[in-house]
Design an enzyme around this catalytic site. Structure first.
Site, PDB file in Angstrom:
ATOM      1  N   SER A 143       3.955  -2.227  -7.369  1.00  0.00           N
ATOM      2  CA  SER A 143       3.591  -1.112  -6.464  1.00  0.00           C
ATOM      3  C   SER A 143       2.239  -0.637  -6.814  1.00  0.00           C
ATOM      4  O   SER A 143       1.706  -0.864  -7.810  1.00  0.00           O
ATOM      5  CB  SER A 143       4.575  -0.036  -6.833  1.00  0.00           C
ATOM      6  N   ASP A 144       1.448   0.019  -5.918  1.00  0.00           N
ATOM      7  CA  ASP A 144       0.568   0.840  -6.050  1.00  0.00           C
ATOM      8  C   ASP A 144       0.534   1.844  -7.034  1.00  0.00           C
ATOM      9  O   ASP A 144       1.694   2.013  -7.554  1.00  0.00           O
ATOM     10  CB  ASP A 144      -0.208   1.008  -4.772  1.00  0.00           C
ATOM     11  N   TRP A 145      -0.225   2.352  -7.551  1.00  0.00           N
ATOM     12  CA  TRP A 145      -0.369   3.293  -8.765  1.00  0.00           C
ATOM     13  C   TRP A 145       0.243   4.660  -8.312  1.00  0.00           C
ATOM     14  O   TRP A 145       0.057   5.314  -7.129  1.00  0.00           O
ATOM     15  CB  TRP A 145      -1.928   3.872  -9.079  1.00  0.00           C
ATOM     16  N   TYR A 176       0.936  -1.287   0.105  1.00  0.00           N
ATOM     17  CA  TYR A 176      -0.107   0.127  -0.002  1.00  0.00           C
ATOM     18  C   TYR A 176       0.875   1.326  -0.059  1.00  0.00           C
ATOM     19  O   TYR A 176       2.048   1.298   0.190  1.00  0.00           O
ATOM     20  CB  TYR A 176      -1.030   0.035   1.373  1.00  0.00           C
ATOM     21  N   TYR A 177       0.257   2.482  -0.112  1.00  0.00           N
ATOM     22  CA  TYR A 177       0.852   3.787  -0.170  1.00  0.00           C
ATOM     23  C   TYR A 177       1.579   3.927   1.030  1.00  0.00           C
ATOM     24  O   TYR A 177       2.209   4.871   1.588  1.00  0.00           O
ATOM     25  CB  TYR A 177      -0.217   4.862  -0.534  1.00  0.00           C
TER      26      TYR A 177
END
Length: 606
Positions: free
Chosen positions: A305-307, A263-264
């Site tokens: 990775s997340d965006w 997650y971020y």
């Protein structure tokens, strides 16, 4: 045939042969995974889209990219045609690397451009919280197998789910994507979902790549704010429950998860095995991705990775800064190098391939590091069979997607997942009155009301009032995507209780709250003869649930707090963490066990 084209060889053998043939540009292209949009009636979109940044031919032919996250879809047939044209375009690349299409969840009713897509031509099921309310691993496997069959019929071969996060923070906007607040149940249901997506055994047909997210557990966001946004960047563990949030991911890895997405959020005050973890976003965090995920847990699949960790996202006149929490001061190139050094294989939401080529050229990233990630990414493509036949049957897509039996199964699961929170008026199941039931309704389609009785325009004319409302939130719309995320306090405006009381003076009242996250229902529960909670349930399914046609039997997968004071005093990482909840997790009335006369007179009031 070249060895990589020979289906008699293993995916590993084919991968090594193809790796030896690829240029730097082709290897780098594999490491980017961004949004793609469709053209009208199955055509390729050769302009920038609403969110996608480049024409289709640019990203496929010039940037050598072959992983794409697809957004809005027109129809099953049009999507199948578009997919096949996309694969034909990919055949023109030097080694014909086929496209892997991915998607966020599509089988629920929640539309969020940053997390899920309503797709009406698919069968529709409860949101994952609703599946958690039923706590049935075999049902979850059936749901995931249906997802797999419908995805693959139109060319989608990678799921950006299931979610293994724990819904421990009542304010967090992404609870509906979670199965529960309970780690053991989440682990069991995620494992069942992986089995359904994989297929095999009694499930025939091609597999879908799973992406378990959001490592190492995105639930404990400080004050419930979401890490998509700068004010929600901190992930906290005041109750020292990190191990509980990690547990479903351990089980998912043991069950063969294909990919994992961190997650971020940046951890604040987190220690693992006595080591203080750097307060940088998990996508940049080598201690977490390499030390914990790769080395301790032994995961050798794809880490995506997340965006948009590297680049700011410009959409129209709105900007969302790169989610580089803890490393905001780094340049885009430095962020990219940091993500690779942390251990990720693929950059979500990015198409800046030249940045990575420059890093390799300048010696900041070793070519062997690129090859390691390309190996993992190619291996999945071979395992999925994409190099052997990436195409779908366009003529069959409409018949394979949204079949009547799948729609019925989804409808029944939605109805069963409804949680009866309160029935002090003993009005459930709603069996009607002598003659035709007169119904005052809000939030129900007219055709659903017509199946239950006769619509009237005022509570004073009704035998019963049926109301459906959404859970409360505080609207925000300053940053791109922000309006989609329901955030803030969990209390309804004070006028709602007064309005419900006025209705109930005239006739019995049944209220349903769509729980996309927790809600404080203390002020409204006393003004309802019956109160239900639902999780992405259609009006028709809710009507079946309360009438006993498909009796409601869900149990709360999360607790519903008594007050916002209790929420603020709770610890974000602790399941069941609010004091004296109004409705604890596990609460619910099983209407299958309710014995009622075949016809019931509901007294009108007033």
């Amino acid at each position: 045939m070249d060895p990589f084209e020979d289906p008699r060889l293993t995916p590993e053998e084919r991968t090594e042969d193809l790796l030896s043939r690829l240029s730097h540009e082709e290897k780098v292209g594999l490491m980017f995974h961004t949004v793609i949009e469709t053209g009208a009636d199955g055509t390729l979109l050769e302009t920038p889209g609403a969110i996608s940044k480049s024409p289709t031919s640019t990203v496929v032919l010039e940037k050598c990219m072959s992983h794409f996250n697809v957004h809005g879809l027109e129809s099953a047939g049009a999507t199948a045609r578009w997919h096949n044209r996309l694969q034909e375009l990919a055949e023109r690349t030097p080694h014909g690397i086929p496209i892997t299409l991915s998607t966020d969840p599509r089988h629920g009713d929640a539309q969020n451009a940053g997390a899920s897509w309503v797709t009406s031509f698919f069968s529709l099921w409860p949101e994952p919280l609703g599946l958690g309310a039923l706590a049935d691993p075999e049902l979850v496997r059936t749901w995931a197998d249906t997802v797999r069959r419908e995805y693959t019929a139109i060319g989608i071969r990678a799921a950006l789910h299931p979610v293994a996060d724990l819904a421990t923070e009542p304010r967090w906007a992404r609870q509906r994507e979670c199965f529960s607040q309970d780690p053991a149940l989440v682990a069991e249901l995620v494992t069942a979902a992986l089995a359904g997506l994989r297929g095999g055994g009694h499930c025939a047909g091609p597999a879908v790549q799973s992406t378990v997210k959001h490592f190492p557990g995105a639930g404990p966001q400080k004050d419930g704010e979401d890490a998509h946004f700068p004010y929600g960047r901190d992930q906290v563990y005041p109750g020292s429950r990190f191990a509980e949030h990690l547990m479903p991911f351990r089980r998912a890895i043991e069950a063969g998860a294909d990919a994992i997405m961190p997650y971020y959020g940046r951890p604040v005050g987190l220690e693992i095995d006595g080591q203080q973890i750097d307060s940088v976003g998990f996508g940049f965090n080598r201690q977490v991705l390499t030390g914990l995920l790769r080395e301790e847990l032994g995961f050798d699949g794809v880490i995506v990775s997340d965006w948009e960790l590297v680049s700011d996202n410009h959409v129209g006149d709105q900007v969302l800064p790169a989610r580089a929490w803890g490393v905001e001061g780094l340049s885009a190139s430095e962020r990219m190098a940091r993500i690779l050094e942390a251990g990720a294989d693929q950059f979500g939401g990015e198409e800046c391939t030249q940045l990575l080529l420059d890093l390799v050229r300048d010696g900041a990233v070793a070519p062997e590091r690129v090859t390691d990630s390309a190996r993992r990414l190619l291996r999945v493509k071979f395992q999925l069979g994409l190099f052997d036949d990436p195409y779908v049957d366009e003529s069959a897509a409409e018949a394979l997607v949204g079949r009547a039996d799948d729609r019925r199964a989804g409808h029944e699961a939605q109805a069963a997942s409804v949680v009866v929170l309160h029935d002090d008026g003993q009005v459930l199941p709603l069996l009607g009155v002598q003659g035709r039931t007169r119904i005052y309704s809000e939030g129900l389609p007219e055709e659903v009301v017509a199946q239950l009785g006769e619509q009237v325009l005022a509570p004073a004319e009704a035998d019963v009032a049926l109301l459906r409302i959404g859970a409360p939130f505080q609207p925000r719309d300053d940053l791109f995507l922000e309006s989609w995320f329901h955030q803030g306090d969990l209390e309804f405006p004070p006028g709602l209780a007064h309005r419900l009381a006025r209705i109930r003076e005239e006739c019995p009242l049944i209220l349903d709250v769509d729980l996309d996250r927790a809600a404080v229902l203390t002020d409204v529960v006393g003004h309802c003869d019956a109160l239900t909670g639902s999780f992405g349930v259609s009006g028709a399914a809710w009507a079946d649930a309360i009438s006993g046609e498909v009796p409601a039997r869900g149990r709360l997968p999360i607790e519903l707090p008594r007050s916002m004071d209790a929420v603020r005093a709770s610890q974000e990482d602790v399941l069941g963490g609010t004091e004296d909840p109004l409705f604890p997790a596990g609460h619910g009335v099983d209407l299958r066990a309710v014995v009622s006369p075949a016809r019931r007179e509901h007294p009108r009031r007033g």
